[in-house]
Write a protein that holds these residues in place. Structure first.
Motif, mmCIF file in Angstrom:
data_model
loop_
_atom_site.group_PDB
_atom_site.id
_atom_site.type_symbol
_atom_site.label_atom_id
_atom_site.label_comp_id
_atom_site.label_asym_id
_atom_site.label_seq_id
_atom_site.Cartn_x
_atom_site.Cartn_y
_atom_site.Cartn_z
ATOM 1 N N SER A 61 0.834 -1.197 0.000
ATOM 2 C CA SER A 61 0.000 0.000 0.000
ATOM 3 C C SER A 61 0.872 1.251 0.000
ATOM 4 N N GLN A 62 0.505 2.222 -0.802
ATOM 5 C CA GLN A 62 1.183 3.502 -0.995
ATOM 6 C C GLN A 62 2.422 3.408 -1.885
ATOM 7 N N ASN A 63 2.718 2.245 -2.460
ATOM 8 C CA ASN A 63 3.790 2.169 -3.457
ATOM 9 C C ASN A 63 3.330 2.881 -4.716
ATOM 10 N N ILE A 64 4.268 3.462 -5.440
ATOM 11 C CA ILE A 64 3.963 4.125 -6.707
ATOM 12 C C ILE A 64 4.567 3.293 -7.821
ATOM 13 N N ILE A 65 3.743 2.999 -8.842
ATOM 14 C CA ILE A 65 4.220 2.213 -9.969
ATOM 15 C C ILE A 65 4.078 3.005 -11.262
ATOM 16 N N GLN A 102 -11.718 -7.154 -20.938
ATOM 17 C CA GLN A 102 -10.414 -6.584 -21.279
ATOM 18 C C GLN A 102 -10.500 -5.073 -21.493
ATOM 19 N N GLY A 103 -11.655 -4.580 -21.856
ATOM 20 C CA GLY A 103 -11.830 -3.146 -22.061
ATOM 21 C C GLY A 103 -11.696 -2.329 -20.791
ATOM 22 N N LEU A 104 -11.772 -2.978 -19.624
ATOM 23 C CA LEU A 104 -11.607 -2.253 -18.359
ATOM 24 C C LEU A 104 -10.140 -2.087 -17.977
ATOM 25 N N ILE A 105 -9.243 -2.774 -18.674
ATOM 26 C CA ILE A 105 -7.816 -2.663 -18.351
ATOM 27 C C ILE A 105 -7.297 -1.331 -18.861
ATOM 28 N N ARG A 106 -6.719 -0.555 -17.961
ATOM 29 C CA ARG A 106 -6.209 0.779 -18.293
ATOM 30 C C ARG A 106 -4.717 0.774 -18.596
ATOM 31 N N GLY A 107 -3.944 -0.029 -17.877
ATOM 32 C CA GLY A 107 -2.501 -0.013 -18.070
ATOM 33 C C GLY A 107 -1.831 -1.265 -17.545
ATOM 34 N N ARG A 108 -0.598 -1.475 -17.975
ATOM 35 C CA ARG A 108 0.225 -2.589 -17.513
ATOM 36 C C ARG A 108 1.370 -2.017 -16.689
ATOM 37 N N ALA A 109 1.575 -2.583 -15.516
ATOM 38 C CA ALA A 109 2.637 -2.108 -14.635
ATOM 39 C C ALA A 109 3.998 -2.478 -15.214
ATOM 40 N N ILE A 110 4.889 -1.495 -15.248
ATOM 41 C CA ILE A 110 6.245 -1.716 -15.756
ATOM 42 C C ILE A 110 7.222 -1.881 -14.596
ATOM 43 N N ARG A 167 14.008 2.385 -2.254
ATOM 44 C CA ARG A 167 14.722 1.188 -1.807
ATOM 45 C C ARG A 167 14.108 -0.084 -2.373
ATOM 46 N N ASP A 168 12.833 -0.022 -2.801
ATOM 47 C CA ASP A 168 12.139 -1.180 -3.364
ATOM 48 C C ASP A 168 11.958 -1.082 -4.876
ATOM 49 N N MET A 169 12.639 -0.148 -5.528
ATOM 50 C CA MET A 169 12.487 0.047 -6.966
ATOM 51 C C MET A 169 12.873 -1.234 -7.705
ATOM 52 N N ARG A 170 11.995 -1.660 -8.642
ATOM 53 C CA ARG A 170 12.295 -2.851 -9.424
ATOM 54 C C ARG A 170 11.378 -2.955 -10.628
ATOM 55 N N LEU A 171 11.847 -3.669 -11.659
ATOM 56 C CA LEU A 171 11.043 -3.957 -12.840
ATOM 57 C C LEU A 171 10.132 -5.129 -12.548
ATOM 58 N N PHE A 172 8.959 -5.130 -13.175
ATOM 59 C CA PHE A 172 8.055 -6.265 -13.056
ATOM 60 C C PHE A 172 8.236 -7.173 -14.250
ATOM 61 N N SER A 200 6.662 -10.909 -16.205
ATOM 62 C CA SER A 200 5.383 -11.585 -16.403
ATOM 63 C C SER A 200 5.434 -13.008 -15.868
ATOM 64 N N SER A 201 5.975 -13.177 -14.698
ATOM 65 C CA SER A 201 6.051 -14.510 -14.116
ATOM 66 C C SER A 201 4.791 -14.798 -13.332
ATOM 67 N N VAL A 202 4.045 -15.815 -13.745
ATOM 68 C CA VAL A 202 2.800 -16.158 -13.061
ATOM 69 C C VAL A 202 3.098 -16.654 -11.666
ATOM 70 N N ASN A 203 4.232 -17.208 -11.450
ATOM 71 C CA ASN A 203 4.562 -17.750 -10.145
ATOM 72 C C ASN A 203 5.144 -16.728 -9.211
ATOM 73 N N GLU A 204 5.078 -15.453 -9.629
ATOM 74 C CA GLU A 204 5.683 -14.411 -8.827
ATOM 75 C C GLU A 204 4.790 -14.119 -7.696
ATOM 76 N N PRO A 205 4.311 -14.109 -6.787
ATOM 77 C CA PRO A 205 4.472 -13.142 -5.771
ATOM 78 C C PRO A 205 5.841 -13.290 -5.184
ATOM 79 N N SER A 206 6.715 -12.444 -5.537
ATOM 80 C CA SER A 206 8.049 -12.491 -4.970
ATOM 81 C C SER A 206 8.142 -11.484 -3.867
ATOM 82 N N GLY A 207 9.102 -11.653 -3.039
ATOM 83 C CA GLY A 207 9.346 -10.628 -2.032
ATOM 84 C C GLY A 207 10.093 -9.504 -2.681
ATOM 85 N N ARG A 208 11.154 -9.123 -2.125
ATOM 86 C CA ARG A 208 11.900 -7.986 -2.663
ATOM 87 C C ARG A 208 13.054 -8.459 -3.421
#
Length: 161
Positions: A49-53, A131-139, A146-151, A153-161
């Motif tokens: 929560s409160q992260n900016i993407i 699909q028409g409700l999708i506004r954007g894809r997170a990059i 300190r948590d800056m990172r690229l996303f 498309s790994s389906v198995n991701e919920p990764s930590g940091r």
């Protein structure tokens, strides 16, 4: 003495510049990409929560969303709200959820789920999302630094940091 014609011309030029650059900014934010503040626990630990993407709007318009992408979409329950979820199913995919439940994603829809399965309102609650409700894809996550990172498309991701 002030020349009113010169002052009027300068005001007109300034207003013209403001309008021109305002239009450029609007088109960029509407059609190319923008920054989104994510609120709520549904994507933890990937996005807190409160992260900016940083998001881009071209991929959804071309219908090039892939399984595993994190997307920003209008909520099917309340179109005034935006949701941040991971694409878990594309049209034609059979998606299993819960112990006994499964659905086939219809054409023109996607299956969205939060990475925090125990605390996310998503397609398990409201079904496939158009699909028409999708506004954007997170990059990438840009804040906090300190948590800056690229996303990816790994389906198995919920990764930590």
């Amino acid at each position: 003495m002030v020349n009113l014609k010169t002052v009027g011309t300068k005001i007109f030029v300034v207003i013209g510049c403001v309008v021109k650059y305002g239009c450029i900014a609007h088109c960029t934010l509407e059609f190319v990409g923008d920054f989104v503040v994510c609120v709520g626990p549904s994507m933890e630990p990937t996005i807190e929560s409160q992260n900016i993407i940083l998001t881009e709007h071209i991929t959804p318009r071309l219908r090039k969303i892939k399984k595993g992408d994190i997307v920003i979409a209008k909520s099917p329950n309340n179109p005034r709200l935006l949701i941040c979820k991971r694409v878990m199913g594309l049209p034609g995919d059979r998606v299993k959820w819960g112990l006994l439940n499964s659905d086939v994603v219809p054409r023109g829809y996607v299956w969205l789920q939060g990475d925090n399965n125990s605390n996310s309102t998503d397609s398990r609650d409201y079904g496939p999302v158009p699909q028409g409700l999708i506004r954007g894809r997170a990059i990438c996550k840009v804040w906090p630094p300190r948590d800056m990172r690229l996303f990816t498309s790994s389906v198995n991701e919920p990764s930590g940091r």
